[in-house]
Design a protein around this motif. Sequence first.
Motif, PDB file in Angstrom:
ATOM      1  N   ARG A  45       1.009  -1.244  -0.107  1.00  0.00           N
ATOM      2  CA  ARG A  45       0.101  -0.041   0.043  1.00  0.00           C
ATOM      3  C   ARG A  45       0.751   1.321  -0.002  1.00  0.00           C
ATOM      4  O   ARG A  45       0.642   2.177  -0.705  1.00  0.00           O
ATOM      5  N   PHE A  46       1.847   1.281   0.827  1.00  0.00           N
ATOM      6  CA  PHE A  46       2.565   2.463   0.845  1.00  0.00           C
ATOM      7  C   PHE A  46       3.570   2.563  -0.437  1.00  0.00           C
ATOM      8  O   PHE A  46       3.296   3.721  -0.963  1.00  0.00           O
ATOM      9  N   ARG A  47       4.069   1.478  -0.973  1.00  0.00           N
ATOM     10  CA  ARG A  47       4.917   1.845  -2.477  1.00  0.00           C
ATOM     11  C   ARG A  47       3.954   2.163  -3.288  1.00  0.00           C
ATOM     12  O   ARG A  47       4.291   3.058  -4.437  1.00  0.00           O
ATOM     13  N   ASP A  48       2.977   1.331  -3.701  1.00  0.00           N
ATOM     14  CA  ASP A  48       2.098   1.321  -4.838  1.00  0.00           C
ATOM     15  C   ASP A  48       1.040   2.722  -4.729  1.00  0.00           C
ATOM     16  O   ASP A  48       0.430   2.842  -5.973  1.00  0.00           O
ATOM     17  N   HIS A  49       0.633   3.039  -3.626  1.00  0.00           N
ATOM     18  CA  HIS A  49      -0.507   4.035  -3.675  1.00  0.00           C
ATOM     19  C   HIS A  49      -0.085   5.174  -2.662  1.00  0.00           C
ATOM     20  O   HIS A  49       0.116   6.342  -3.325  1.00  0.00           O
ATOM     21  N   ALA A  50       0.305   5.304  -1.714  1.00  0.00           N
ATOM     22  CA  ALA A  50       0.757   6.396  -0.745  1.00  0.00           C
ATOM     23  C   ALA A  50       1.763   7.179  -1.278  1.00  0.00           C
ATOM     24  O   ALA A  50       1.618   8.355  -1.499  1.00  0.00           O
ATOM     25  N   MET A  51       2.978   6.693  -1.919  1.00  0.00           N
ATOM     26  CA  MET A  51       3.993   7.579  -2.314  1.00  0.00           C
ATOM     27  C   MET A  51       3.539   7.973  -3.764  1.00  0.00           C
ATOM     28  O   MET A  51       4.004   9.084  -4.082  1.00  0.00           O
ATOM     29  N   VAL A  52       2.480   7.407  -4.329  1.00  0.00           N
ATOM     30  CA  VAL A  52       2.089   7.937  -5.830  1.00  0.00           C
ATOM     31  C   VAL A  52       1.261   9.009  -5.320  1.00  0.00           C
ATOM     32  O   VAL A  52       1.554  10.300  -5.804  1.00  0.00           O
ATOM     33  N   ILE A  53       0.433   9.030  -4.276  1.00  0.00           N
ATOM     34  CA  ILE A  53      -0.230  10.077  -3.989  1.00  0.00           C
ATOM     35  C   ILE A  53       0.309  11.104  -3.239  1.00  0.00           C
ATOM     36  O   ILE A  53       0.057  12.612  -3.612  1.00  0.00           O
ATOM     37  N   MET A  54       1.387  10.936  -2.682  1.00  0.00           N
ATOM     38  CA  MET A  54       2.452  11.790  -1.980  1.00  0.00           C
ATOM     39  C   MET A  54       3.162  12.871  -3.023  1.00  0.00           C
ATOM     40  O   MET A  54       3.221  14.036  -2.617  1.00  0.00           O
ATOM     41  N   LYS A  55       3.234  12.281  -4.140  1.00  0.00           N
ATOM     42  CA  LYS A  55       3.894  13.009  -5.148  1.00  0.00           C
ATOM     43  C   LYS A  55       3.119  14.014  -5.660  1.00  0.00           C
ATOM     44  O   LYS A  55       3.718  15.401  -5.985  1.00  0.00           O
ATOM     45  N   LYS A  56       1.762  13.688  -5.823  1.00  0.00           N
ATOM     46  CA  LYS A  56       0.805  14.983  -5.984  1.00  0.00           C
ATOM     47  C   LYS A  56       0.835  16.117  -5.261  1.00  0.00           C
ATOM     48  O   LYS A  56       0.864  17.146  -5.433  1.00  0.00           O
ATOM     49  N   TYR A  57       1.560  15.762  -3.890  1.00  0.00           N
ATOM     50  CA  TYR A  57       1.443  17.023  -2.995  1.00  0.00           C
ATOM     51  C   TYR A  57       2.748  17.284  -2.733  1.00  0.00           C
ATOM     52  O   TYR A  57       3.409  17.851  -1.502  1.00  0.00           O
ATOM     53  N   ASN A  58       3.716  16.985  -3.449  1.00  0.00           N
ATOM     54  CA  ASN A  58       5.209  17.255  -3.369  1.00  0.00           C
ATOM     55  C   ASN A  58       6.017  16.813  -2.019  1.00  0.00           C
ATOM     56  O   ASN A  58       6.857  17.493  -1.596  1.00  0.00           O
ATOM     57  N   PHE A  59       5.554  15.781  -1.766  1.00  0.00           N
ATOM     58  CA  PHE A  59       6.474  15.163  -0.810  1.00  0.00           C
ATOM     59  C   PHE A  59       7.562  14.578  -1.209  1.00  0.00           C
ATOM     60  O   PHE A  59       7.726  14.042  -2.476  1.00  0.00           O
ATOM     61  N   LYS A  60       8.747  15.018  -0.486  1.00  0.00           N
ATOM     62  CA  LYS A  60      10.257  14.667  -0.834  1.00  0.00           C
ATOM     63  C   LYS A  60      10.694  13.589   0.129  1.00  0.00           C
ATOM     64  O   LYS A  60      11.092  13.945   1.124  1.00  0.00           O
ATOM     65  N   ILE A  61      10.502  12.239  -0.336  1.00  0.00           N
ATOM     66  CA  ILE A  61      11.117  11.087   0.669  1.00  0.00           C
ATOM     67  C   ILE A  61      12.570  11.036   0.327  1.00  0.00           C
ATOM     68  O   ILE A  61      12.864  10.535  -0.670  1.00  0.00           O
ATOM     69  N   ASN A  62      13.358  11.009   1.410  1.00  0.00           N
ATOM     70  CA  ASN A  62      14.824  11.051   1.261  1.00  0.00           C
ATOM     71  C   ASN A  62      15.228   9.530   1.272  1.00  0.00           C
ATOM     72  O   ASN A  62      16.088   9.155   0.811  1.00  0.00           O
ATOM     73  N   SER A  63      14.637   8.766   2.288  1.00  0.00           N
ATOM     74  CA  SER A  63      14.958   7.509   2.711  1.00  0.00           C
ATOM     75  C   SER A  63      13.797   6.768   3.378  1.00  0.00           C
ATOM     76  O   SER A  63      13.049   7.264   4.090  1.00  0.00           O
ATOM     77  N   ILE A  64      13.742   5.398   3.241  1.00  0.00           N
ATOM     78  CA  ILE A  64      12.866   4.425   4.080  1.00  0.00           C
ATOM     79  C   ILE A  64      13.513   3.377   4.742  1.00  0.00           C
ATOM     80  O   ILE A  64      14.421   2.719   3.911  1.00  0.00           O
ATOM     81  N   TRP A  65      13.310   2.952   5.834  1.00  0.00           N
ATOM     82  CA  TRP A  65      13.734   1.939   6.302  1.00  0.00           C
ATOM     83  C   TRP A  65      12.648   1.120   7.098  1.00  0.00           C
ATOM     84  O   TRP A  65      11.719   1.411   7.234  1.00  0.00           O
ATOM     85  N   GLU A  66      13.297  -0.130   7.548  1.00  0.00           N
ATOM     86  CA  GLU A  66      12.528  -1.004   8.356  1.00  0.00           C
ATOM     87  C   GLU A  66      13.304  -1.440   9.665  1.00  0.00           C
ATOM     88  O   GLU A  66      14.611  -1.483   9.506  1.00  0.00           O
ATOM     89  N   SER A  67      12.830  -1.065  10.742  1.00  0.00           N
ATOM     90  CA  SER A  67      13.623  -1.452  12.075  1.00  0.00           C
ATOM     91  C   SER A  67      12.882  -2.564  12.678  1.00  0.00           C
ATOM     92  O   SER A  67      11.447  -2.566  12.858  1.00  0.00           O
ATOM     93  N   LYS A  68      13.534  -3.465  13.299  1.00  0.00           N
ATOM     94  CA  LYS A  68      12.833  -4.481  14.101  1.00  0.00           C
ATOM     95  C   LYS A  68      13.639  -4.767  15.290  1.00  0.00           C
ATOM     96  O   LYS A  68      14.969  -4.948  15.349  1.00  0.00           O
ATOM     97  N   SER A  69      12.913  -5.090  16.337  1.00  0.00           N
ATOM     98  CA  SER A  69      13.093  -5.228  17.885  1.00  0.00           C
ATOM     99  C   SER A  69      12.771  -6.465  18.294  1.00  0.00           C
ATOM    100  O   SER A  69      11.772  -7.065  17.482  1.00  0.00           O
ATOM    101  N   ASP A  70      12.918  -7.014  19.169  1.00  0.00           N
ATOM    102  CA  ASP A  70      12.371  -8.111  19.996  1.00  0.00           C
ATOM    103  C   ASP A  70      10.916  -7.780  20.123  1.00  0.00           C
ATOM    104  O   ASP A  70       9.908  -8.695  19.813  1.00  0.00           O
ATOM    105  N   SER A  71      10.369  -6.617  20.162  1.00  0.00           N
ATOM    106  CA  SER A  71       8.923  -6.478  20.499  1.00  0.00           C
ATOM    107  C   SER A  71       8.037  -5.963  19.461  1.00  0.00           C
ATOM    108  O   SER A  71       6.969  -5.878  19.435  1.00  0.00           O
TER     109      SER A  71
END
Length: 131
Positions: A45-71
């Motif tokens: 959803r984020f890759r295929d929809h949110a990012m596309v729609i965000m471009k319409k509103y001039n969002f500039k995403i510099n980086s994307i990460w995933e972080s995992k902990s035990d919880s």
Amino acid sequence: MKLHLLILVFLISFGVKAQKANASPIYQLRVYEIFEKNKKDFHDRFRDHAMVIMKKYNFKINSIWESKSDSKTEFVYLLEWPDEATMKKAWEGFKADKEWIEIKKQTSAKFGDLLGNIEDRTMVKTSYSPN
């Protein structure tokens, strides 16, 4: 007299433009708690929809990460904005976007809640921050 007034207007106009050009951007750190059971659906959803729609509103995403902990697993991304007013206006537009509202409704109905806690931080670089 007219020449002096014209020069004064030019200098003020130039000074404002120079000040805007030299203004440092602000950054926004977004941290979303996501769930292992539907993590793929969130990423889709984020890759295929949110990012596309965000471009319409001039969002500039510099980086994307995933972080995992035990919880928990978190989705983290960094946005860059020219100023806070632009950031606020873009978010208002994005949140009110009819396509985004419909996508969220459809994916929530199909996959359940895709997000838990959301953290949002606006950040300004210090004068001694490395480039």
